[in-house]
Design a protein around this motif. Structure first.
Motif, PDB file in Angstrom:
ATOM      1  N   ASN A  73     -35.958 -26.048  76.882  1.00 17.11           N
ATOM      2  CA  ASN A  73     -37.248 -26.499  76.403  1.00 17.11           C
ATOM      3  C   ASN A  73     -37.457 -26.054  74.956  1.00 17.11           C
ATOM      4  OD1 ASN A  73     -39.056 -28.021  77.745  1.00 17.11           O
ATOM      5  ND2 ASN A  73     -40.418 -26.327  78.243  1.00 17.11           N
ATOM      6  N   GLY A  74     -37.888 -26.973  74.118  1.00 22.01           N
ATOM      7  CA  GLY A  74     -38.179 -26.592  72.737  1.00 22.01           C
ATOM      8  C   GLY A  74     -37.059 -26.957  71.773  1.00 22.01           C
ATOM      9  N   LYS A 398     -44.869 -25.772  68.718  1.00 22.69           N
ATOM     10  CA  LYS A 398     -43.947 -26.159  69.797  1.00 22.69           C
ATOM     11  C   LYS A 398     -43.481 -24.947  70.584  1.00 22.69           C
ATOM     12  CE  LYS A 398     -42.138 -30.241  67.523  1.00 22.69           C
ATOM     13  NZ  LYS A 398     -41.190 -30.578  66.448  1.00 22.69           N
ATOM     14  N   LEU A 399     -43.471 -23.793  69.940  1.00 19.53           N
ATOM     15  CA  LEU A 399     -43.017 -22.577  70.603  1.00 19.53           C
ATOM     16  C   LEU A 399     -44.193 -21.761  71.139  1.00 19.53           C
ATOM     17  CD1 LEU A 399     -40.118 -21.477  68.226  1.00 19.53           C
ATOM     18  CD2 LEU A 399     -40.120 -23.172  70.033  1.00 19.53           C
ATOM     19  N   GLY A 400     -45.371 -22.341  71.131  1.00 26.24           N
ATOM     20  CA  GLY A 400     -46.503 -21.688  71.783  1.00 26.24           C
ATOM     21  C   GLY A 400     -47.420 -20.903  70.848  1.00 26.24           C
ATOM     22  N   PHE A 401     -47.193 -20.969  69.561  1.00 29.63           N
ATOM     23  CA  PHE A 401     -48.085 -20.265  68.635  1.00 29.63           C
ATOM     24  C   PHE A 401     -49.248 -21.177  68.266  1.00 29.63           C
ATOM     25  CE2 PHE A 401     -43.975 -18.374  68.501  1.00 29.63           C
ATOM     26  CZ  PHE A 401     -44.243 -17.020  68.508  1.00 29.63           C
ATOM     27  N   PHE A 426     -34.838 -20.096  68.252  1.00 29.33           N
ATOM     28  CA  PHE A 426     -36.106 -19.513  68.685  1.00 29.33           C
ATOM     29  C   PHE A 426     -36.214 -18.030  68.329  1.00 29.33           C
ATOM     30  CE2 PHE A 426     -35.571 -22.560  72.518  1.00 29.33           C
ATOM     31  CZ  PHE A 426     -36.012 -23.627  71.760  1.00 29.33           C
TER      32      PHE A 426
END
Lengths: 768, 768
Positions: A73-74, A398-401, A426
């Motif tokens: 994912n990502g 996209k990485l949650g930030f 990542f």
């Protein structure tokens, strides 16, 4: 596998003798470029042996569909990469119908290549005995014009050494090319138009997906013994080529030559609908100027570059050749004129690493361009990242930030992440720190504080937000920690509390807070704009500061050193020199898990931090860390030895410093790792420059002043370099016992030499 | 995305109504298999809608060229995977020239599928209104014979509901098939021979690279209203197909049917040159027996399986259907007859995970087969790994181990590693421990100590050697550590000192040392042979023991629990139930780095160790760890809930135990993760069985005796199961207040019930 075949020479790269196994390597080493385009040293005429065709246009890329074994994912869907552009150099040669092909002819003798770095041209000459018994001598000279940066020029001469024969030249342009580095063997170009008019040919093609429209063009002219002739001329267009045919009868001793102007114009710089007329304009200009004058202009333009960028070394011809090769390649790769461009790790010499932008630019390349060009060039490199800020914020999202935090991509062409290895993409997040360090370094060197309110602070805030969110509080440590990262040493993955990462994170936040205050004080308007954009408030800033102040740093009391990461001392610590040579390089001999759990360091990691933030630590601290980490470092990255060279010099270990220096400076010329066929290590070439200037020369900026601590390796009689410091050109010449400083400018410059201040007036020399 | 469309039924899986979006899911759920081959529930007739064609032959695999984004040293070149085999089920149907296609016909009504688990057949029926206005009713019944395990049989009936029409059947076999899971879109089969004789068709084809030769065969027969007719019969062979055509005129109410026998014979079981005659022998046998009798035999064979393997549940029809579906699928997948075979994670229901062998077999499947089949079946599964020992040693050598150390592959078909994700392939090494645990578990259950001197000890020694070499001494910890591993919880990669891994490593060594002594004492000849083979000596054994005795285990004094790995407490610890649902499942919502640095656990890790080595820890210890780790577990592996169910039951938390139980037992039927279209989770189905027998029933082996601690979920009136314990069949029936034990065998069995011993005589019941 040291391929020690390059003839030592102060100003040229020379190969003598033809060996098929060396063709690909030489294609890399003899590459030419002019910042706007580049060309591997492929043969003009047909060659059926192993070869790696490469012609590249700066900024023209293709988002190749990602290849992946196991999707995470990502991961990005595409890897944006430079692509092999249509062939403009092609000139097939026939002698009485037999095609000249060095792979199949009876004999090749007197084969010689020269890349004249001083004057910026490449020449290849040889004598070929064809299968039909005819002997010819060939000399081909070509260059990519620095002045007309859409133009390449070739003068291809054939001398008939025996009998009489019909000589045919078939110059062509070809858009039916493929890419060596294509994940799915797809074609990257679509051909739109193939046209021939008189002695000019044009192919309009566009890259798929990105739709860069390009006109590849050519014009050619035949000469017999230096006199223009028409010969028997024919034109042909196919679906992907324009081919001209010139046939001429020659007798023994005659020289038949073909002069070809060719190149690219693209819609990055012209209207899409006017590409052919743009190409014609280039050809008209070239024709008016003529090959001889163009070559003279080329020499002049390179002379101007060398005037500023040259480093001379007396008493070590191979070191001299090495450093000039590095400087030459850096200048071929990036001219600094265009803020849309950047410096790919292989420049225009190959396709590896996608030709994209890495943190190499910020960490290694900026100092070189800043000192040997002018401020504007370095500013353009910073602006490149400023223009990608929005994409870096998207990438972090996209990485949650959230909340405008930015993570700059590991690898990029257009600002989007291209890389897809989770432990890098990542986790190798320290790259974010290099973006800020480059701004700091730029302002420190140039004094151009204005860049910060104008562009830099926005980048710094987005990155500080990232670090703030990326750290978390550890109850057991009662400190902030950064978990799951890969440091500069990529032989450790997914580690906790990488010292370098934690340190640069803390520094990024603190420097950002400092700059926010400075901008608030002096640039109210910018300040208000930036606050509006980034929506930072006091509460957030207090949290940032807490993260920075309470950051955790792994430390060993026993060894008195910061630990590269948590748990580093659980490893078996065996110095590299105790490791049997059969295991090296470990990245070719060991499986990945074995590398990871070993103590071996691919490239400077803690030491990279001590290099960037030298002022924060004492020389004793540096020494302790150098003694601890250097013996564990395998330098299996081209970016490693330069940092060690600088630090060894600082510690007065000049033998070691010199050893590290030579290791990088001739890395490609001597092909230490047997991989130069894939292209040259362009970004590490900037590290070589730093090794001399910051390492041996000991150049630093101390409170807006140039400072030097000159040292010289044992075998050298002297070396010299120049730096452009705030528009004053300072020339430094170091001899065993003395150093001479000269200012070419209009202002006197105060310089610290080993801590003592001297004043150097314009156009005067001061020797210390 | 819960697809709750399966009709609850005690013995059948039933679907009612036709929905195109469900076709692929149902193809998985209604799969049939007989241990030797399996078939997704693809339609016999042409279907132009989305479908996933799959027909698999046990043991026939293809080494597909690895696809990888970034190559790491040590990666295998190939991924050995089951492959889609030639199509044997095809029967195209035409009504007055219009091809029957449920995707394009005017209307489908009365669509129904039934997978009758009790009797082992699959039936599909529907009414279709064709575009030409004709209405037909179709009923197709098929099964894969357990007795003749190379044979499939289909009875395909078409009833003409309106008017008169020409009905055409085109039964075929087709080797021109492709694989959904092919890394490079290559074809995996080469066709050697296509033949038709009378009403029989044969295609000989071989897999590329592995060269498994296979004859796919068929024979067909037409009936009109139950009477055999010849119709208008034609034969056709193409380069990859044999097609028969039967045309018959029918009037309203007529039933035209096609009976097809088909299947595979391979050179795994026959001479390569005699495949057609082997196929003919199967067809002769089938013809002699006839469809009706074959179906009756099928029912009998399944009755025999159920007699032993059934679990009954009273008062919870969905739980009943779920557990039977699990038991049915396990029996369809692996019969235990052939030691060359193993249990792929998707069985014969899909291609994901390559259909290869994982540690699932040793950790989850062996208990099921051991208790519901006989000792020989479990022994075959152990022997499978014994036969791969040499390859496991080679695998370890590739990763730098020596002296006969073995690392069993993460994923394999033929003993070679197939997987290529460094954090799994190279680091998820705890799988090695499962190999030894399975031997221990087998001997504990069966009492067959002989397996150890015969085969098991060699495996154990090679694995002990691996652990000895893989651990290293940490000076700072003054203990042995195991660095850079991935534990059972794959949401942590490259961690140090994973407790589970360290624990099983220590145990493997200690158990091996114990077994060496036992074999030395009682099996001198085997002992000498093994010493000769493995070259172990006292010095090495002393080192092993030191590693085991001085192994490091991360522990938190504050929480009183073993830590999953070093640094676990540096994480932000937020229980799963405090995590917003929008983030779940995290493996679909979060990037990999975020998952890794989170505290969330994919599947039992420390708790997996407390399950395997239950006897080593007190109930209080279990409780503490369960309370600490379970709230952090996201159960995003199908193998997770069963372990938690067993432990919750042991801790008398029956509501929780039940919750975990239902989560696995209907995972596929209710398609919790919207992925059943890729195939069913076969190996986790064994976990469901364990949840009932070891969890609710509390079955253990205590010093060669069966022991139970029966509990029952609130909503259930009763449940029962049987286990084969050392050739005595023990039936256990649990009611809310009592448990009844019955022995079907010839010896009385001593059983511990909640610690108290009872004696159960053959064919008597004892109620406690």
């Amino acid at each position: 596998m040291n391929q020690d075949y390059i003839v030592p020479d102060k100003w040229s790269i020379i190969e003598e003798g033809f060996e098929k196994g060396r063709v690909k390597s030489s294609e890399s080493l003899f590459s030419i470029g002019n910042g706007a385009m580049g060309q591997r040293a492929n043969f003009e005429e047909q060659y059926s042996g192993p070869s790696f065709q490469g012609s590249y246009i700066a900024g023209v890329y293709y988002p190749d569909k990602t290849r992946v074994g196991w999707w995470k994912n990502g991961y990005p869907e595409h890897f944006a990469k430079v692509l092999n552009a249509p062939n403009w150099i092609g000139i097939d040669v026939f002698v009485n119908e037999e095609g000249l092909d060095l792979n199949t002819c009876q004999k090749v003798s007197g084969f010689r290549r020269e890349l004249n770095m001083k004057e910026g041209w490449y020449q290849r000459s040889f004598i070929a005995l064809l299968q039909n018994g005819i002997k010819i001598k060939v000399e081909s000279t070509r260059f990519l014009s620095l002045d007309l940066d859409e133009l390449g020029a070739i003068n291809y001469k054939v001398e008939l050494l025996s009998g009489a024969a019909k000589i045919t030249f078939k110059p062509y342009v070809d858009s039916g090319i493929t890419n060596t580095d294509a994940n799915w063997d797809e074609k990257f170009w679509k051909i739109l138009e193939v046209e021939a008019e008189d002695n000019q040919g044009f192919i309009i093609s566009k890259t798929l997906k990105t739709e860069f429209h390009t006109c590849t063009f050519m014009q050619s002219e035949l000469k017999l013994n230096d006199t223009k002739v028409s010969g028997d001329f024919q034109k042909e267009t196919t679906e992907d080529k324009v081919i001209f045919t010139y046939t001429s009868n020659a007798k023994e001793g005659d020289v038949v030559s073909l002069m070809k102007f060719a190149g690219y114009v693209t819609d990055m710089n012209h209207n899409q609908s006017e590409l052919i007329s743009a190409a014609k304009a280039v050809l008209t200009k070239a024709t008016e100027t003529g090959f001889t004058k163009l070559l003279q202009d080329q020499k002049d333009a390179w002379a101007k570059i060398w005037e500023m960028a040259d480093i001379t070394i007396d008493g070590d011809i191979k070191a001299q050749q090495g450093i000039r090769f590095n400087i030459f390649q850096l200048n071929q790769t990036y001219s600094g004129k265009d803020e849309r461009l950047n410096i790919g790790p292989k420049g225009f010499t190959g396709e590896k690493y996608g030709g994209s932008t890495y943190w190499d630019t910020e960490a290694y390349c900026i100092p070189f361009y800043m000192a040997t060009k002018d401020q504007e060039v370095a500013r353009n490199l910073l602006t490149y990242r400023y223009n990608h800020l929005e994409k870096a914020i998207e990438n972090a999202e996209k990485l949650g930030f959230s909340n405008g935090a930015a993570l700059y991509p590991m690898v990029t062409m257009n600002g989007e992440e291209s890389h897809n290895e989770w432990e890098i993409t990542f986790e190798e997040i320290h790259r974010n720190g290099a973006m800020v360090f480059a701004i700091y370094n730029y302002v420190r060197y140039t004094g151009d504080f204005e860049y910060i309110p104008e562009k830099g602070l926005e980048v710094m805030i987005a990155i500080a937000k990232f670090w703030h969110q990326r750290a978390n509080f550890s109850k057991v440590k009662n400190k902030y920690v950064i978990l799951g990262v890969t440091g500069p040493n990529e032989y450790e993955n997914n580690v906790n509390n990488n010292w370098y990462t934690n340190y640069i994170a803390k520094w990024c936040i603190e420097y950002c807070l400092e700059m926010i205050e400075k901008v608030k004080d002096g640039h109210k308007e910018d300040y208000n704009r930036i606050i509006g954009l980034t929506r930072i408030n006091d509460e957030e800033l207090i949290e940032w500061r807490e993260v920075a102040e309470e950051m955790y740093f792994p430390y060993s009391e026993e060894h008195g050193v910061f630990l590269q990461q948590d748990g580093f001392l659980d490893k078996e610590i065996i110095p590299v020199d105790k490791l049997d040579k059969m295991h090296r390089p470990i990245n070719q001999k060991w499986s990945w898990d074995r590398i990871l759990r070993s103590c071996y360091i691919k490239q400077a990691d803690v030491l990279q931090g001590l290099y960037f933030f030298e002022d924060h630590f004492s020389k004793e601290t540096l020494e302790k860390h150098f003694d601890f980490y250097e013996p564990l470092t395998v330098h299996e990255s081209s970016l490693s030895p330069c940092v060690h060279s600088i630090q060894a010099a600082k510690l007065d270990r000049m033998d070691q410093a010199y050893e590290f220096y030579v290791r990088t400076s001739r890395l490609d010329l001597d092909d230490y790792n047997n991989e130069v066929k894939e292209g040259c290590h362009i970004t590490s070439m900037a590290g070589t420059w730093i090794s001399i200037v910051e390492g041996f020369g000991g150049m630093r900026i101390v409170e807006d002043q140039l400072s030097f601590h000159p040292r010289i390796p044992d075998g050298w009689q002297a070396y010299s370099f120049k730096v452009n410091f705030r528009n004053q050109i300072v020339k430094v010449e170091v001899n065993a016992g003395k150093t001479t400083f000269k200012v070419e400018g209009d202002q006197s410059v105060l310089i610290l030499v080993k801590g003592k201040q001297i004043e150097v007036n314009p156009n005067e020399s001061v020797t210390v």
